[in-house]
Design a protein around this motif. Sequence first.
Motif, PDB file in Angstrom:
ATOM      1  N   VAL A  79     -25.989  26.869  23.676  1.00  0.00           N
ATOM      2  CA  VAL A  79     -26.602  28.195  23.788  1.00  0.00           C
ATOM      3  C   VAL A  79     -26.975  28.729  22.408  1.00  0.00           C
ATOM      4  CG1 VAL A  79     -26.186  30.601  24.438  1.00  0.00           C
ATOM      5  CG2 VAL A  79     -25.467  28.762  25.967  1.00  0.00           C
ATOM      6  N   LEU A  80     -26.085  28.561  21.438  1.00  0.00           N
ATOM      7  CA  LEU A  80     -26.356  29.060  20.087  1.00  0.00           C
ATOM      8  C   LEU A  80     -27.550  28.335  19.469  1.00  0.00           C
ATOM      9  CD1 LEU A  80     -22.713  29.387  18.717  1.00  0.00           C
ATOM     10  CD2 LEU A  80     -24.222  31.212  19.485  1.00  0.00           C
ATOM     11  N   ASN A  81     -27.685  27.053  19.754  1.00  0.00           N
ATOM     12  CA  ASN A  81     -28.835  26.304  19.257  1.00  0.00           C
ATOM     13  C   ASN A  81     -30.134  26.873  19.840  1.00  0.00           C
ATOM     14  OD1 ASN A  81     -30.270  24.107  17.985  1.00  0.00           O
ATOM     15  ND2 ASN A  81     -30.372  23.142  19.997  1.00  0.00           N
ATOM     16  N   PHE A 183     -24.202  38.360  18.572  1.00  0.00           N
ATOM     17  CA  PHE A 183     -25.499  39.026  18.677  1.00  0.00           C
ATOM     18  C   PHE A 183     -25.525  40.440  18.084  1.00  0.00           C
ATOM     19  CE2 PHE A 183     -25.162  36.001  22.211  1.00  0.00           C
ATOM     20  CZ  PHE A 183     -26.293  35.227  21.982  1.00  0.00           C
ATOM     21  N   GLN A 184     -24.367  40.982  17.752  1.00  0.00           N
ATOM     22  CA  GLN A 184     -24.321  42.330  17.192  1.00  0.00           C
ATOM     23  C   GLN A 184     -23.504  42.350  15.906  1.00  0.00           C
ATOM     24  OE1 GLN A 184     -22.832  44.688  20.523  1.00  0.00           O
ATOM     25  NE2 GLN A 184     -24.895  45.172  21.170  1.00  0.00           N
ATOM     26  N   SER A 185     -23.696  41.331  15.118  1.00  0.00           N
ATOM     27  CA  SER A 185     -22.951  41.222  13.874  1.00  0.00           C
ATOM     28  C   SER A 185     -23.764  40.407  12.885  1.00  0.00           C
ATOM     29  CB  SER A 185     -21.582  40.561  14.119  1.00  0.00           C
ATOM     30  OG  SER A 185     -20.829  40.497  12.927  1.00  0.00           O
ATOM     31  N   VAL A 186     -23.412  40.508  11.623  1.00  0.00           N
ATOM     32  CA  VAL A 186     -24.016  39.671  10.582  1.00  0.00           C
ATOM     33  C   VAL A 186     -22.897  39.105   9.728  1.00  0.00           C
ATOM     34  CG1 VAL A 186     -26.191  40.942  10.501  1.00  0.00           C
ATOM     35  CG2 VAL A 186     -24.296  41.650   9.027  1.00  0.00           C
ATOM     36  N   HIS A 187     -23.218  38.033   9.023  1.00  0.00           N
ATOM     37  CA  HIS A 187     -22.222  37.408   8.159  1.00  0.00           C
ATOM     38  C   HIS A 187     -21.877  38.331   7.002  1.00  0.00           C
ATOM     39  CE1 HIS A 187     -20.568  34.366   5.315  1.00  0.00           C
ATOM     40  NE2 HIS A 187     -20.064  33.889   6.439  1.00  0.00           N
ATOM     41  N   ALA A 188     -20.661  38.199   6.510  1.00  0.00           N
ATOM     42  CA  ALA A 188     -20.205  39.082   5.422  1.00  0.00           C
ATOM     43  C   ALA A 188     -21.052  38.938   4.166  1.00  0.00           C
ATOM     44  CB  ALA A 188     -18.735  38.789   5.106  1.00  0.00           C
ATOM     45  N   SER A 189     -21.731  37.810   4.021  1.00  0.00           N
ATOM     46  CA  SER A 189     -22.549  37.593   2.823  1.00  0.00           C
ATOM     47  C   SER A 189     -23.959  38.168   2.946  1.00  0.00           C
ATOM     48  CB  SER A 189     -22.650  36.090   2.536  1.00  0.00           C
ATOM     49  OG  SER A 189     -23.303  35.420   3.601  1.00  0.00           O
ATOM     50  N   ALA A 190     -24.274  38.798   4.097  1.00  0.00           N
ATOM     51  CA  ALA A 190     -25.613  39.377   4.274  1.00  0.00           C
ATOM     52  C   ALA A 190     -25.893  40.395   3.180  1.00  0.00           C
ATOM     53  CB  ALA A 190     -25.725  40.025   5.649  1.00  0.00           C
ATOM     54  N   GLY A 191     -27.140  40.425   2.736  1.00  0.00           N
ATOM     55  CA  GLY A 191     -27.504  41.281   1.610  1.00  0.00           C
ATOM     56  C   GLY A 191     -27.798  42.716   2.007  1.00  0.00           C
ATOM     57  N   LEU A 192     -28.647  43.356   1.194  1.00  0.00           N
ATOM     58  CA  LEU A 192     -28.968  44.764   1.397  1.00  0.00           C
ATOM     59  C   LEU A 192     -30.081  44.928   2.426  1.00  0.00           C
ATOM     60  CD1 LEU A 192     -28.969  45.902  -2.345  1.00  0.00           C
ATOM     61  CD2 LEU A 192     -27.112  46.108  -0.685  1.00  0.00           C
ATOM     62  N   ASN A 330     -26.078  34.495  10.917  1.00  0.00           N
ATOM     63  CA  ASN A 330     -24.801  34.728  11.596  1.00  0.00           C
ATOM     64  C   ASN A 330     -24.590  33.731  12.735  1.00  0.00           C
ATOM     65  OD1 ASN A 330     -22.402  36.527  12.121  1.00  0.00           O
ATOM     66  ND2 ASN A 330     -23.434  36.743  14.078  1.00  0.00           N
ATOM     67  N   ILE A 331     -25.646  33.490  13.514  1.00  0.00           N
ATOM     68  CA  ILE A 331     -25.536  32.541  14.628  1.00  0.00           C
ATOM     69  C   ILE A 331     -25.274  31.130  14.100  1.00  0.00           C
ATOM     70  CG2 ILE A 331     -26.916  31.371  16.392  1.00  0.00           C
ATOM     71  CD1 ILE A 331     -28.051  34.056  17.172  1.00  0.00           C
ATOM     72  N   LEU A 332     -25.923  30.770  13.003  1.00  0.00           N
ATOM     73  CA  LEU A 332     -25.678  29.452  12.421  1.00  0.00           C
ATOM     74  C   LEU A 332     -24.242  29.339  11.918  1.00  0.00           C
ATOM     75  CD1 LEU A 332     -29.024  28.865  10.486  1.00  0.00           C
ATOM     76  CD2 LEU A 332     -28.274  27.803  12.620  1.00  0.00           C
ATOM     77  N   THR A 333     -23.695  30.437  11.388  1.00  0.00           N
ATOM     78  CA  THR A 333     -22.303  30.427  10.937  1.00  0.00           C
ATOM     79  C   THR A 333     -21.351  30.239  12.106  1.00  0.00           C
ATOM     80  OG1 THR A 333     -22.842  31.887   9.068  1.00  0.00           O
ATOM     81  CG2 THR A 333     -20.533  31.745   9.719  1.00  0.00           C
ATOM     82  N   VAL A 334     -21.614  30.965  13.207  1.00  0.00           N
ATOM     83  CA  VAL A 334     -20.779  30.806  14.404  1.00  0.00           C
ATOM     84  C   VAL A 334     -20.910  29.394  14.957  1.00  0.00           C
ATOM     85  CG1 VAL A 334     -20.373  31.613  16.754  1.00  0.00           C
ATOM     86  CG2 VAL A 334     -20.922  33.265  14.968  1.00  0.00           C
ATOM     87  N   ARG A 335     -22.128  28.881  14.939  1.00  0.00           N
ATOM     88  CA  ARG A 335     -22.339  27.518  15.441  1.00  0.00           C
ATOM     89  C   ARG A 335     -21.575  26.498  14.593  1.00  0.00           C
ATOM     90  NH1 ARG A 335     -28.180  24.394  15.813  1.00  0.00           N
ATOM     91  NH2 ARG A 335     -27.413  22.533  16.889  1.00  0.00           N
TER      92      ARG A 335
END
Length: 404
Positions: A79-81, A183-192, A330-335
């Motif tokens: 599903v993530l793919n 789907f309602q989050s981003v990775h901690a490294s996301a920028g500005l 974020n999805i790639l990180t979860v995957r």
Amino acid sequence: MRISTQTLFQQNVNSLNRQQGAFLEIGQQIASGKRVSKPSDDPQAASRAVGVDQAKAVTQQYMDARVSARNALAQSESVLNSASDGITRAKTLLLQASSDVLSDVDRNSVASELKGLYESLLGQANSTDGNGRYLFGGYRDDAPPFAKDAGGAVQYEGDSRNREQQIDAARKMPVTDTGADIFQSVHASAGLLAKADGGNAGNVTYDSPLTTDLSDPAYGQQHRIVFSDDGAGGFDYEIFDAGGASVQTGAYSEGMRLEVAGMAVDLEGTPVAGDELTLGRATEMEPDLFRTLENAIAVLEEPANTPAEKAARRNTLNTGLRELDNAQDNILTVRASVGARLNELDVVDSVAGNRMINYEQTLSDLVDLDYVEAAADYSLRQVGLMAAQKAFVDIQGVSLFDQL
């Protein structure tokens, strides 16, 4: 010592019974292949075998649990793919829609395809594991985790905890991730990220925010830029921090760069009093993949005739592209996390397989029959039985009356 004929016969019958019993026992062992078929055969080995059998059963239960966990993780990975591919297509469409050469009809066509992607992603977010349980609802897996509210916006209604499963005696593994984390989050490294209020009446646009000082203690926190009339035909700006306190004021001029809390954003265009911009780290901006697509679809469906409408469209699409980038990362990180868990299951399976082999060997040593030894014992018992039968026949023929 005088031995009666009755005693003599009884002793020989008892001897024959013992020999027959021993012969029958070794025959049963050879037929079954088991040295210990009941506790009385070897109480100590039978007791140890019970313990090994129980350990085997527990290991088998964990193996079955890992099969279930692997199925859930494999379906999540699939599903993530698909979701990542959908986001890639959505980014391509937003880039196309950002071109000034497209007409309103063209943008409506883009919006129609985006709607299809939106519904597809919503369906993927509400995927089940084949047993009727929703993959991304956490422990609330009996209902779709995402549903549209009265206004048509998608809301997460699942549980906030990842569903876990015991895959080994000392390991409890998350077998699903919550929809909110995906789907309602981003990775901690996301920028500005910068966002414009949808109600802005001016035509101020902005480029991607920049980092100027990571060491600033307020770096990444949300800051709100509010424009006001300076009373002389121009405009002022005022910047408020996350707590609502004013931290910076000044006169606005087109093309200026505003810097605050180690962040900077370049602005173009003319505001209207009351217009606002929000600046901060993407993690602080309530990320939501579905809301990003909803905003993009809405702005593409409406014609942009005035400078303010064109600025709003440009800002929405630029922000949407940044948000889609963050969502895909974020999805790639979860995957990647799902893949790591699948690899861990393979390792645990390998260890458990070796453990099962050891259990089988131990059980074999405890209860299985040594056929070489059993064959020799069988022949010996057969000789003993034949000898007892021969002796009984010989003794039976001895009688005092033969001498008269």
